[in-house]
Design a protein around this motif. Structure first.
Motif, PDB file in Angstrom:
ATOM      1  N   LYS A 215     -42.773 -25.705  35.601  1.00  0.00           N
ATOM      2  CA  LYS A 215     -41.909 -26.351  36.595  1.00  0.00           C
ATOM      3  C   LYS A 215     -40.448 -25.948  36.405  1.00  0.00           C
ATOM      4  O   LYS A 215     -39.732 -25.673  37.375  1.00  0.00           O
ATOM      5  N   GLU A 216     -40.002 -25.910  35.148  1.00  0.00           N
ATOM      6  CA  GLU A 216     -38.608 -25.547  34.874  1.00  0.00           C
ATOM      7  C   GLU A 216     -38.328 -24.105  35.284  1.00  0.00           C
ATOM      8  O   GLU A 216     -37.271 -23.806  35.846  1.00  0.00           O
ATOM      9  N   MET A 217     -39.266 -23.204  35.009  1.00  0.00           N
ATOM     10  CA  MET A 217     -39.070 -21.804  35.377  1.00  0.00           C
ATOM     11  C   MET A 217     -39.070 -21.621  36.886  1.00  0.00           C
ATOM     12  O   MET A 217     -38.320 -20.789  37.432  1.00  0.00           O
ATOM     13  N   GLU A 218     -39.894 -22.399  37.578  1.00  0.00           N
ATOM     14  CA  GLU A 218     -39.928 -22.300  39.041  1.00  0.00           C
ATOM     15  C   GLU A 218     -38.639 -22.826  39.663  1.00  0.00           C
ATOM     16  O   GLU A 218     -38.160 -22.298  40.666  1.00  0.00           O
ATOM     17  N   ALA A 219     -38.060 -23.859  39.031  1.00  0.00           N
ATOM     18  CA  ALA A 219     -36.842 -24.466  39.569  1.00  0.00           C
ATOM     19  C   ALA A 219     -35.580 -23.676  39.225  1.00  0.00           C
ATOM     20  O   ALA A 219     -34.581 -23.771  39.939  1.00  0.00           O
ATOM     21  N   ASP A 220     -35.626 -22.907  38.124  1.00  0.00           N
ATOM     22  CA  ASP A 220     -34.430 -22.188  37.680  1.00  0.00           C
ATOM     23  C   ASP A 220     -34.846 -20.830  37.129  1.00  0.00           C
ATOM     24  O   ASP A 220     -35.487 -20.744  36.086  1.00  0.00           O
ATOM     25  N   GLU A 221     -34.468 -19.779  37.810  1.00  0.00           N
ATOM     26  CA  GLU A 221     -34.895 -18.432  37.422  1.00  0.00           C
ATOM     27  C   GLU A 221     -34.253 -17.952  36.127  1.00  0.00           C
ATOM     28  O   GLU A 221     -34.704 -16.967  35.534  1.00  0.00           O
ATOM     29  N   THR A 222     -33.233 -18.654  35.646  1.00  0.00           N
ATOM     30  CA  THR A 222     -32.600 -18.264  34.383  1.00  0.00           C
ATOM     31  C   THR A 222     -33.357 -18.818  33.173  1.00  0.00           C
ATOM     32  O   THR A 222     -33.074 -18.436  32.033  1.00  0.00           O
ATOM     33  N   ILE A 223     -34.301 -19.712  33.425  1.00  0.00           N
ATOM     34  CA  ILE A 223     -35.087 -20.305  32.340  1.00  0.00           C
ATOM     35  C   ILE A 223     -36.347 -19.482  32.113  1.00  0.00           C
ATOM     36  O   ILE A 223     -37.031 -19.094  33.062  1.00  0.00           O
ATOM     37  N   MET A 224     -36.648 -19.205  30.864  1.00  0.00           N
ATOM     38  CA  MET A 224     -37.824 -18.418  30.520  1.00  0.00           C
ATOM     39  C   MET A 224     -38.563 -19.041  29.341  1.00  0.00           C
ATOM     40  O   MET A 224     -37.964 -19.355  28.309  1.00  0.00           O
ATOM     41  N   TYR A 225     -39.859 -19.262  29.513  1.00  0.00           N
ATOM     42  CA  TYR A 225     -40.726 -19.692  28.415  1.00  0.00           C
ATOM     43  C   TYR A 225     -41.833 -18.671  28.244  1.00  0.00           C
ATOM     44  O   TYR A 225     -42.245 -18.007  29.201  1.00  0.00           O
ATOM     45  N   TRP A 226     -42.344 -18.569  27.026  1.00  0.00           N
ATOM     46  CA  TRP A 226     -43.479 -17.691  26.762  1.00  0.00           C
ATOM     47  C   TRP A 226     -44.746 -18.545  26.751  1.00  0.00           C
ATOM     48  O   TRP A 226     -45.040 -19.230  25.776  1.00  0.00           O
ATOM     49  N   ILE A 227     -45.481 -18.518  27.846  1.00  0.00           N
ATOM     50  CA  ILE A 227     -46.714 -19.295  27.981  1.00  0.00           C
ATOM     51  C   ILE A 227     -47.896 -18.345  27.919  1.00  0.00           C
ATOM     52  O   ILE A 227     -47.932 -17.321  28.606  1.00  0.00           O
ATOM     53  N   ALA A 228     -48.871 -18.681  27.097  1.00  0.00           N
ATOM     54  CA  ALA A 228     -50.039 -17.824  26.937  1.00  0.00           C
ATOM     55  C   ALA A 228     -50.844 -17.754  28.241  1.00  0.00           C
ATOM     56  O   ALA A 228     -50.983 -18.740  28.962  1.00  0.00           O
TER      57      ALA A 228
END
Length: 289
Positions: A215-228
């Motif tokens: 949700k955070e990545m969809e709302a803000d393109e500057t946010i990045m998480y590494w999800i398997a």
């Protein structure tokens, strides 16, 4: 000389040894030798004056702060103080290590084991820094920096949570965080698995965190998480020993070290877990509500 001035003089006379273990041991021994308990009458101060002295003393004199912990009215206030701060500033080599010390528990076995752990953690950092510094000097020099500090993240009548941070401050700096959460009434150390009936909490919490990351990545393109995923290696589930804390309003938080689930620019990452999604997994609502 008044007891207060005597305590200040004792602290100011403490010599800083060259080795961390000697330094910490001397600070602790100074406190243990304080046998007489000062009273407000002996100190000749009122409650307001005592409070002012307490606030100033914790910052400028850990030894004095621990001495004041023997005063009944102030004793319940003092939870964590610095045993000592080690600062090394030598050209391009810098270290700043703070050693926390928990006081006031009647469960001395728990209190001592935690304090010994904090000493050991900083001793490892100190000795590692010294070894790396000497190695760099032998090959012509370089940059080296390390910091350890702590923060009391929760302090209520029921819960004490203390987080310790270790950071490499040179180049692509890394930060690790470890948190201890103590039940102050029962004087026990709370672990993450001890809150739950079985391992079902791992999937419940992990799935929530992955949803929040997306949700955070969809709302803000500057946010990045590494999800398997099938194509990517990344975060799958939390560990049973994952860093956690309990907030003052009885919410569970889960934390990840810098670089653990995201780029370093995002630093240490913490998620608050809604109690509703783990309600059925909890042993009781005593800690988490």
């Amino acid at each position: 000389m008044s007891k207060l001035n005597e305590s200040k003089k004792q602290y100011n006379d403490i010599e800083i040894p060259s080795e961390l273990e000697q330094l910490v041991s001397k600070s602790i021994q100074t406190v243990k030798m304080e046998q007489k308990k000062p009273s407000f009458k002996k100190l000749g101060i009122g409650i307001a004056a005592a409070a002012a002295i307490f606030v100033a003393s914790v910052n400028m004199s850990p030894a004095l702060a621990q001495s004041l912990s023997t005063v009944p009215i102030l004793g319940s206030i003092i939870q964590v103080v610095s045993v000592q701060e080690i600062i090394i500033e030598e050209d391009t080599y810098n270290a700043d290590l703070k050693v926390p010390n928990i006081t006031g528990l009647t469960n001395k076995e728990l209190e001592n084991s935690l304090n010994e752990k904090y000493i050991a953690e900083n001793k490892v950092l100190y000795e590692g820094f010294q070894k790396e510094m000497e190695a760099l000097k032998e090959v012509g020099g370089g940059n080296l920096g390390v910091v350890s500090t702590y923060e009391v993240v929760t302090d209520t009548d029921e819960i004490l949570s203390i987080s310790r941070y270790e950071a490499n401050i040179v180049g692509s700096s890394s930060t690790t965080m470890r948190t201890d959460t103590i039940d102050k009434k029962n004087e026990i150390l709370i672990t993450l698995p001890s809150l739950f009936k079985d391992n079902g909490y791992i999937d419940a919490i992990s799935n929530y965190i992955k949803d929040e990351m997306a949700k955070e990545m969809e709302a803000d393109e500057t946010i990045m998480y590494w999800i398997a995923s099938e194509e990517e290696i990344g975060f799958e589930t939390i560990r049973p020993d994952q860093t956690f804390s309990i907030t003052a309003d009885h919410k569970l938080t889960i934390s990840f070290d810098k670089y653990e689930v995201a780029p370093g620019s995002m630093g240490v990452i913490t998620f608050e877990i809604p109690s509703g999604i783990i309600k059925e997994e909890l042993i009781s609502d005593y800690y988490i509500r």
